[in-house]
Design a protein around this motif. Structure first.
Motif, PDB file in Angstrom:
ATOM      1  N   VAL A   1       0.841  -1.203   0.000  1.00 45.34           N
ATOM      2  CA  VAL A   1       0.000   0.000   0.000  1.00 45.34           C
ATOM      3  C   VAL A   1       0.875   1.251   0.000  1.00 45.34           C
ATOM      4  O   VAL A   1       0.639   2.193  -0.768  1.00 45.34           O
ATOM      5  N   HIS A   2       1.895   1.250   0.843  1.00 45.35           N
ATOM      6  CA  HIS A   2       2.773   2.421   0.955  1.00 45.35           C
ATOM      7  C   HIS A   2       3.483   2.711  -0.360  1.00 45.35           C
ATOM      8  O   HIS A   2       3.729   3.881  -0.699  1.00 45.35           O
ATOM      9  N   ASN A   3       3.794   1.669  -1.120  1.00 48.86           N
ATOM     10  CA  ASN A   3       4.538   1.836  -2.366  1.00 48.86           C
ATOM     11  C   ASN A   3       3.665   1.730  -3.610  1.00 48.86           C
ATOM     12  O   ASN A   3       4.188   1.612  -4.722  1.00 48.86           O
ATOM     13  N   GLN A   4       2.358   1.761  -3.415  1.00 49.34           N
ATOM     14  CA  GLN A   4       1.383   1.771  -4.517  1.00 49.34           C
ATOM     15  C   GLN A   4       1.576   0.575  -5.458  1.00 49.34           C
ATOM     16  O   GLN A   4       1.676   0.737  -6.679  1.00 49.34           O
ATOM     17  N   CYS A   5       1.610  -0.602  -4.857  1.00 52.45           N
ATOM     18  CA  CYS A   5       1.722  -1.843  -5.612  1.00 52.45           C
ATOM     19  C   CYS A   5       0.414  -2.628  -5.506  1.00 52.45           C
ATOM     20  O   CYS A   5      -0.327  -2.491  -4.535  1.00 52.45           O
ATOM     21  N   LEU A   6       0.163  -3.471  -6.499  1.00 48.31           N
ATOM     22  CA  LEU A   6      -0.922  -4.429  -6.370  1.00 48.31           C
ATOM     23  C   LEU A   6      -0.515  -5.462  -5.325  1.00 48.31           C
ATOM     24  O   LEU A   6       0.667  -5.785  -5.188  1.00 48.31           O
ATOM     25  N   PHE A   7      -1.491  -5.983  -4.592  1.00 45.93           N
ATOM     26  CA  PHE A   7      -1.169  -6.880  -3.481  1.00 45.93           C
ATOM     27  C   PHE A   7      -2.046  -8.121  -3.506  1.00 45.93           C
ATOM     28  O   PHE A   7      -3.240  -8.063  -3.794  1.00 45.93           O
ATOM     29  N   LEU A   8      -1.406  -9.249  -3.183  1.00 41.05           N
ATOM     30  CA  LEU A   8      -2.127 -10.514  -3.063  1.00 41.05           C
ATOM     31  C   LEU A   8      -1.609 -11.240  -1.831  1.00 41.05           C
ATOM     32  O   LEU A   8      -0.402 -11.410  -1.662  1.00 41.05           O
ATOM     33  N   ASN A   9      -2.528 -11.677  -0.979  1.00 42.36           N
ATOM     34  CA  ASN A   9      -2.174 -12.474   0.185  1.00 42.36           C
ATOM     35  C   ASN A   9      -2.364 -13.941  -0.158  1.00 42.36           C
ATOM     36  O   ASN A   9      -3.489 -14.443  -0.188  1.00 42.36           O
ATOM     37  N   ALA A  10      -1.255 -14.637  -0.435  1.00 44.33           N
ATOM     38  CA  ALA A  10      -1.356 -16.040  -0.841  1.00 44.33           C
ATOM     39  C   ALA A  10      -2.013 -16.898   0.231  1.00 44.33           C
ATOM     40  O   ALA A  10      -2.723 -17.857  -0.078  1.00 44.33           O
ATOM     41  N   ALA A  11      -1.783 -16.539   1.495  1.00 43.77           N
ATOM     42  CA  ALA A  11      -2.355 -17.332   2.580  1.00 43.77           C
ATOM     43  C   ALA A  11      -3.878 -17.281   2.592  1.00 43.77           C
ATOM     44  O   ALA A  11      -4.524 -18.155   3.173  1.00 43.77           O
ATOM     45  N   GLY A  12      -4.438 -16.274   1.943  1.00 45.47           N
ATOM     46  CA  GLY A  12      -5.892 -16.166   1.891  1.00 45.47           C
ATOM     47  C   GLY A  12      -6.538 -17.077   0.867  1.00 45.47           C
ATOM     48  O   GLY A  12      -7.762 -17.244   0.866  1.00 45.47           O
ATOM     49  N   ILE A  13      -5.730 -17.675  -0.014  1.00 48.88           N
ATOM     50  CA  ILE A  13      -6.301 -18.510  -1.072  1.00 48.88           C
ATOM     51  C   ILE A  13      -5.732 -19.923  -1.117  1.00 48.88           C
ATOM     52  O   ILE A  13      -6.304 -20.796  -1.755  1.00 48.88           O
ATOM     53  N   LEU A  14      -4.622 -20.161  -0.423  1.00 48.85           N
ATOM     54  CA  LEU A  14      -4.010 -21.495  -0.510  1.00 48.85           C
ATOM     55  C   LEU A  14      -3.137 -21.742   0.710  1.00 48.85           C
ATOM     56  O   LEU A  14      -2.854 -20.845   1.501  1.00 48.85           O
ATOM     57  N   GLN A  15      -2.707 -22.988   0.855  1.00 44.62           N
ATOM     58  CA  GLN A  15      -1.718 -23.338   1.860  1.00 44.62           C
ATOM     59  C   GLN A  15      -0.742 -24.330   1.258  1.00 44.62           C
ATOM     60  O   GLN A  15      -1.057 -25.017   0.276  1.00 44.62           O
ATOM     61  N   PRO A  16       0.464 -24.396   1.809  1.00 42.36           N
ATOM     62  CA  PRO A  16       1.440 -25.350   1.283  1.00 42.36           C
ATOM     63  C   PRO A  16       0.976 -26.792   1.463  1.00 42.36           C
ATOM     64  O   PRO A  16       0.067 -27.079   2.247  1.00 42.36           O
ATOM     65  N   SER A  17       1.642 -27.662   0.756  1.00 42.08           N
ATOM     66  CA  SER A  17       1.350 -29.081   0.884  1.00 42.08           C
ATOM     67  C   SER A  17       1.724 -29.578   2.281  1.00 42.08           C
ATOM     68  O   SER A  17       2.753 -29.187   2.835  1.00 42.08           O
ATOM     69  N   GLU A  18       0.891 -30.439   2.832  1.00 43.89           N
ATOM     70  CA  GLU A  18       1.217 -31.036   4.121  1.00 43.89           C
ATOM     71  C   GLU A  18       2.386 -32.004   4.010  1.00 43.89           C
ATOM     72  O   GLU A  18       2.958 -32.416   5.023  1.00 43.89           O
ATOM     73  N   ALA A  19       2.754 -32.337   2.770  1.00 42.92           N
ATOM     74  CA  ALA A  19       3.867 -33.272   2.566  1.00 42.92           C
ATOM     75  C   ALA A  19       5.171 -32.734   3.125  1.00 42.92           C
ATOM     76  O   ALA A  19       5.984 -33.480   3.667  1.00 42.92           O
ATOM     77  N   ASP A  20       5.409 -31.410   2.977  1.00 45.78           N
ATOM     78  CA  ASP A  20       6.630 -30.848   3.560  1.00 45.78           C
ATOM     79  C   ASP A  20       6.395 -29.528   4.293  1.00 45.78           C
ATOM     80  O   ASP A  20       7.304 -28.993   4.909  1.00 45.78           O
ATOM     81  N   GLY A  21       5.181 -28.996   4.219  1.00 45.39           N
ATOM     82  CA  GLY A  21       4.835 -27.806   4.982  1.00 45.39           C
ATOM     83  C   GLY A  21       5.278 -26.488   4.388  1.00 45.39           C
ATOM     84  O   GLY A  21       4.998 -25.426   4.947  1.00 45.39           O
ATOM     85  N   VAL A  22       5.964 -26.518   3.242  1.00 41.85           N
ATOM     86  CA  VAL A  22       6.512 -25.292   2.654  1.00 41.85           C
ATOM     87  C   VAL A  22       6.095 -25.116   1.194  1.00 41.85           C
ATOM     88  O   VAL A  22       5.661 -24.036   0.792  1.00 41.85           O
ATOM     89  N   HIS A  23       6.223 -26.165   0.392  1.00 41.38           N
ATOM     90  CA  HIS A  23       6.033 -26.042  -1.058  1.00 41.38           C
ATOM     91  C   HIS A  23       4.592 -26.306  -1.492  1.00 41.38           C
ATOM     92  O   HIS A  23       3.782 -26.804  -0.707  1.00 41.38           O
ATOM     93  N   LEU A  24       4.301 -25.956  -2.742  1.00 42.61           N
ATOM     94  CA  LEU A  24       2.931 -25.987  -3.244  1.00 42.61           C
ATOM     95  C   LEU A  24       2.618 -27.283  -3.979  1.00 42.61           C
ATOM     96  O   LEU A  24       3.442 -27.776  -4.751  1.00 42.61           O
ATOM     97  N   ASP A  25       1.414 -27.797  -3.769  1.00 46.62           N
ATOM     98  CA  ASP A  25       0.965 -28.930  -4.572  1.00 46.62           C
ATOM     99  C   ASP A  25       0.361 -28.396  -5.871  1.00 46.62           C
ATOM    100  O   ASP A  25       0.330 -27.175  -6.105  1.00 46.62           O
ATOM    101  N   THR A  26      -0.110 -29.275  -6.711  1.00 44.86           N
ATOM    102  CA  THR A  26      -0.615 -28.841  -8.017  1.00 44.86           C
ATOM    103  C   THR A  26      -1.865 -27.983  -7.885  1.00 44.86           C
ATOM    104  O   THR A  26      -2.054 -27.029  -8.643  1.00 44.86           O
TER     105      THR A  26
END
Length: 208
Positions: free
Chosen positions: A163-188
């Motif tokens: 907001v301060h730097n006038q950029c578009l913003f997306l909160n990834a945590a609001g739409i997805l979560q990492p794979s439970e397989a390793d807790g960090v990376h994304l599934d398909t």
């Protein structure tokens, strides 16, 4: 034709949870390109281990700030720059949290807006707050010790910076979560979700 540069880490690169790399068609930047149409070019410039601006003592060339300008010149002119970095900043040996990661992203924003001798126009900036880290497993459990709690604050600090730097913003945590397989990376599925969310955010600023 618009050029969209996705500058990130292994979540952009296409790391499969617990090892390997997804085929191109399963990585979110490729899916995004399909949604935008082939008249546009989406460049996947993710690199596993990349940080916002920290030098990793165990991995060479992972400082995102050090390579951003060269990337913008290599692929330029870039119309849209998508920044999704910060997950690796939370590795315990950096001793920083989400606030410092967000400040690192702010330095990337500033760097992207510095005029270069090619006179390329500044790109439209998209800042993505990385998804929250779940319970890391395997080899990453030690590296990301303490990162689960820290990652809960990505949204707040990244939104403030965007907001301060006038950029578009997306909160990834609001739409997805990492794979439970390793807790960090994304599934398909998460790759699909992220591609569609970025598409919705930028489709109106892309020139056909």
């Amino acid at each position: 034709m618009a050029t969209i540069l996705c500058y990130g880490d292994s979540l952009t690169w296409g790391r499969i949870p617990n090892g390997g790399r997804y085929p191109k068609h399963l990585r979110w930047p490729t899916i995004l390109n399909g949604l935008l149409g082939n008249q546009h070019q989406v460049i996947n410039f993710g690199l596993p281990g990349r940080t916002t601006l920290w030098n990793d003592p165990f991995l060479e060339g992972r400082n995102g700030l050090a390579y951003l300008q060269a990337s913008l010149e290599t692929f330029g002119p870039v119309d849209v720059l998508v920044l999704m970095l910060g997950t690796n900043d939370l590795k315990r040996y950096f001793h920083v949290g989400a606030f410092e990661a967000a400040k690192g992203v702010e330095k990337l924003i500033e760097k992207s807006r510095i005029a270069d001798y090619h006179d390329f126009p500044s790109p439209t900036l998209v800042v993505i707050a990385p998804p929250n880290i779940l319970s890391p497993t395997g080899a990453m459990a030690e590296s990301f010790d303490g990162a689960v709690e820290k990652s809960q604050h990505f949204h707040q600090h990244y939104q403030d910076i965007a907001v301060h730097n006038q950029c578009l913003f997306l909160n990834a945590a609001g739409i997805l979560q990492p794979s439970e397989a390793d807790g960090v990376h994304l599934d398909t599925k998460a790759n699909e979700q992220l591609a569609h969310a970025v598409y919705s955010l930028i489709k109106d600023v892309i020139k056909n």
